[in-house]
Design an enzyme around this catalytic site. Structure first.
Site, mmCIF file in Angstrom:
data_model
loop_
_atom_site.group_PDB
_atom_site.id
_atom_site.type_symbol
_atom_site.label_atom_id
_atom_site.label_comp_id
_atom_site.label_asym_id
_atom_site.label_seq_id
_atom_site.Cartn_x
_atom_site.Cartn_y
_atom_site.Cartn_z
ATOM 1 N N ARG A 1 0.848 -1.210 0.000
ATOM 2 C CA ARG A 1 0.000 0.000 0.000
ATOM 3 C C ARG A 1 0.874 1.248 0.000
ATOM 4 N NH1 ARG A 1 -4.870 0.734 -1.493
ATOM 5 N NH2 ARG A 1 -5.721 -0.906 -0.130
ATOM 6 N N ARG B 1 0.954 -7.046 -9.404
ATOM 7 C CA ARG B 1 1.453 -6.387 -8.179
ATOM 8 C C ARG B 1 1.609 -7.350 -7.011
ATOM 9 N NH1 ARG B 1 -3.440 -2.696 -5.542
ATOM 10 N NH2 ARG B 1 -5.050 -4.313 -5.538
ATOM 11 N N HIS C 1 0.205 2.987 -10.612
ATOM 12 C CA HIS C 1 -0.735 3.541 -9.623
ATOM 13 C C HIS C 1 0.025 4.303 -8.522
ATOM 14 C CE1 HIS C 1 -3.863 3.462 -6.516
ATOM 15 N NE2 HIS C 1 -4.691 2.792 -7.257
ATOM 16 N N ASP D 1 -12.125 10.119 -6.768
ATOM 17 C CA ASP D 1 -11.741 8.902 -7.490
ATOM 18 C C ASP D 1 -12.178 9.111 -8.931
ATOM 19 O OD1 ASP D 1 -12.247 5.316 -6.891
ATOM 20 O OD2 ASP D 1 -11.177 6.421 -8.465
ATOM 21 N N GLU E 1 -2.209 8.625 -11.251
ATOM 22 C CA GLU E 1 -1.845 7.349 -11.877
ATOM 23 C C GLU E 1 -1.875 7.483 -13.400
ATOM 24 O OE1 GLU E 1 -4.816 4.676 -10.218
ATOM 25 O OE2 GLU E 1 -4.885 5.973 -8.442
HETATM 26 O O1 TA6 Z 1 -6.964 4.160 -8.370
HETATM 27 C C1 TA6 Z 1 -8.160 4.350 -7.734
HETATM 28 C C2 TA6 Z 1 -8.689 3.007 -7.242
HETATM 29 O O2 TA6 Z 1 -9.220 2.250 -8.300
HETATM 30 C C3 TA6 Z 1 -9.703 3.315 -6.163
HETATM 31 O O3 TA6 Z 1 -11.002 3.004 -6.583
HETATM 32 C C4 TA6 Z 1 -9.231 2.480 -4.983
HETATM 33 O O4 TA6 Z 1 -9.847 1.225 -4.980
HETATM 34 C C5 TA6 Z 1 -7.731 2.405 -5.250
HETATM 35 O O5 TA6 Z 1 -7.641 2.222 -6.652
HETATM 36 C C6 TA6 Z 1 -6.983 1.373 -4.454
HETATM 37 O O6 TA6 Z 1 -7.307 0.088 -4.881
HETATM 38 P P1 TA6 Z 1 -6.645 -1.149 -4.056
HETATM 39 O O7 TA6 Z 1 -7.117 -2.392 -4.760
HETATM 40 O O8 TA6 Z 1 -5.156 -0.968 -4.114
HETATM 41 O O9 TA6 Z 1 -7.150 -0.991 -2.640
#
Ligand code: TA6
Length: 285
Positions: A69, A92, A154, A198, A257
């Site tokens: 994260r 990932r 991301h 988002d 991203e």
């Molecule tokens: O990039 C935005 C997103 O798609 C959000 O909707 C949120 O879910 C984020 O990615 C993080 O996703 P993750 O699967 O890493 O918790």
């Protein structure tokens, strides 16, 4: 563990990172970086004399099968949720292989990682650590059939305070608002944050900038091979719902991203390839 013969004394070493996951430590003349083989995940980048450029949650897991994260998760071969499969694809949470390292004439340190795959495509990730952080995700269709996929770097950026930053470069760009579930067009003013955001901006190759008065710097996100830019901050409620993210950590991060998602997905003919490239740089305000 990968071959230590790829190490470059003083510049690139392999070690055990968090959760005992193999980690590559990079020291360049300008900066330092850390990359886990788990997900080929750039977890840290910091120019000498500056705050870290990337955010990393203090609550992140570092474990097989779990995404890290923070830093730069590699999203492939799909973006977002998918029934019966891990959100944001499996790249990932897969262990990549370090296959090449070099010191460039610029004194930047370069490394290449490969996704072990026999699914009809080849994936390599090249990271160049210098005064800037450059990343290239190369996907090659090695099958006899067209290959359709989404990709995204991301990136989580380290900022002083979400309420003080602004993001420029997306004026007049259409986006899907995943919070309000609607399509809209960005206005002329820089983007500011007053709650969860988002958004997936489509058909944009624009360079974006994060203006961060708190850290007295501007972060530039230049990209190529990308038609989509995603802007995300979970704010309070979603932060509380994420077990690998501190309840207050939304204040010190923003995701900008770069990739090709949803309607911008890519289709490669047999033998073709696509390169998603991002160059991150920063300068004082
Ligand atoms: O990039 C935005 C997103 O798609 C959000 O909707 C949120 O879910 C984020 O990615 C993080 O996703 P993750 O699967 O890493 O918790």
């Amino acid at each position: 563990m990968n071959d230590h013969s790829l190490e470059i004394p003083g510049n690139l070493t392999l070690t055990a990172g968090a959760g005992s996951l193999p980690k590559i430590l990079v020291e360049s003349a300008f900066s330092r970086a850390e990359i886990y083989l788990h997900g080929a995940h750039v977890s840290h980048f910091q120019k000498h004399g500056e705050p870290p450029l990337l955010f990393m949650s203090a609550a992140s897991e570092f474990a097989a099968g779990k995404p890290i994260r923070g830093g730069v998760p590699i999203i492939f071969p799909w973006f977002g949720p998918r029934d019966g499969h891990p959100a944001h694809g499996f790249a990932r949470t897969t262990e990549w292989e370090l296959i090449a390292t070099a010191i460039l004439p610029s004194q930047a340190v370069q490394l290449v990682l490969r996704l072990p795959s026999s699914n009809g495509y080849g994936v390599e990730f090249m990271v160049t650590v210098g005064d800037q952080l450059s990343m290239e995700l190369r996907v090659t269709n090695t099958s006899e059939q067209p290959f359709t996929f989404e990709n995204c770097l991301h990136t989580y950026f380290h900022i002083r305070s979400i309420s003080d930053i602004s993001i420029t470069g997306l004026s007049n760009v259409h986006y899907h608002d995943n919070v309000a579930d609607l399509i809209a067009t960005e206005g002329h003013e820089p983007i500011r944050f007053e709650g969860e955001m988002d958004r997936v901006y489509f058909n944009t190759t624009a360079t974006t900038e994060i203006v961060d008065p708190g850290f007295g710097r501007k972060i530039r996100i230049a990209k190529s091979g990308s038609q989509s830019t995603v802007v995300w901050n979970p704010w309070v409620a979603k932060s509380i719902r994420m077990p690998d993210f501190g309840d207050e950590e939304y204040v010190g991060m923003v995701c900008v991203e770069s990739g090709n998602v949803a309607d911008d997905e890519l289709t490669l003919s047999p033998g073709d390839h696509a390169v998603l490239a991002v160059i991150l740089s920063s300068e004082s305000l």
